[in-house]
Design an enzyme around this catalytic site. Structure first.
Site: not given
Length: 205
Positions: A8-12, A14, A82
């Site tokens: 999963r992508h890193g924390e954003t 949002w 997504e």
């Protein structure tokens, strides 16, 4: 033998605000960048044949941080994006729970019945199964790094476990930069690792 390394992508920003992103984007946080770099260190000795990512900015940036200085074949595929959450995108969970409590209940408790203004979970499953089939055809063996999104990985778990989409939110939770590894051999799929975040622990040392 073919192995998929799903990330999963890193924390954003949002993510911190509990704001739904879907097809929209927000920037990686400092933690998100650092976690991706730590995962890159963890995977530095894994020989990848190729890297595939959702074309969303947050996933592409995460993929490049994991790759680091390595030069690897890199492609994006819209089918790895997504779930399209339509009018919910950009709104916080709290706002949605207040304005559309019944629909949000279905989203969480009965996903197979959820239908907003974007995609439903079956839509996501259909496109993810299609891209998986293509990747297996293109790569009969080796290691593939796939950088994608939380709902996509949760749907993948239901596929690999042969579960109903109503169980899509079953643990483990898929955190930012978590690693899920699937082995495919002789037509069989085996989950070797799910939602692992042990690389983040090195931040505390």
């Amino acid at each position: 033998m073919l192995q998929f390394f799903f990330v999963r992508h890193g924390e954003t920003e949002w993510n911190i605000e509990k704001r739904l992103q879907g097809r929209r984007n927000s920037e990686l946080t400092e933690n998100g960048v650092r976690d991706a770099e730590l995962l890159g260190v963890r995977l530095a000795t894994t020989d990848f044949d190729a890297v595939y990512a959702s074309p969303s900015k947050r996933t592409v940036e995460t993929a490049k941080l994991i790759m680091g200085e390595r030069t690897l074949p890199f492609k994006t595929d819209e089918r790895l994006m997504e779930i399209d959450l339509g009018e919910w995108e950009g709104r916080t969970v709290g706002e949605i729970q207040q304005s559309e409590p019944e629909l949000y209940y279905l989203y969480q408790e009965s996903p197979s019945q959820f239908k907003g203004t974007g995609e439903n979970f079956q839509d996501v499953k259909n496109r993810v199964e299609a891209v998986l089939a293509e990747l297996v055809g293109a790569h009969p063996s080796g290691n593939l790094l796939i950088v994608t999104h939380g709902v996509v990985i949760k749907v993948l778990q239901t596929i690999f476990k042969n579960r109903s989409l109503d169980l899509v939110w079953e643990p483990p939770y898929i955190e930012g930069t978590s690693l899920t590894i699937v082995k495919m051999e002789d037509g069989k799929r085996e989950l070797l690792l799910e939602g692992d975040i042990s690389h983040k622990e090195s931040k505390l040392v």
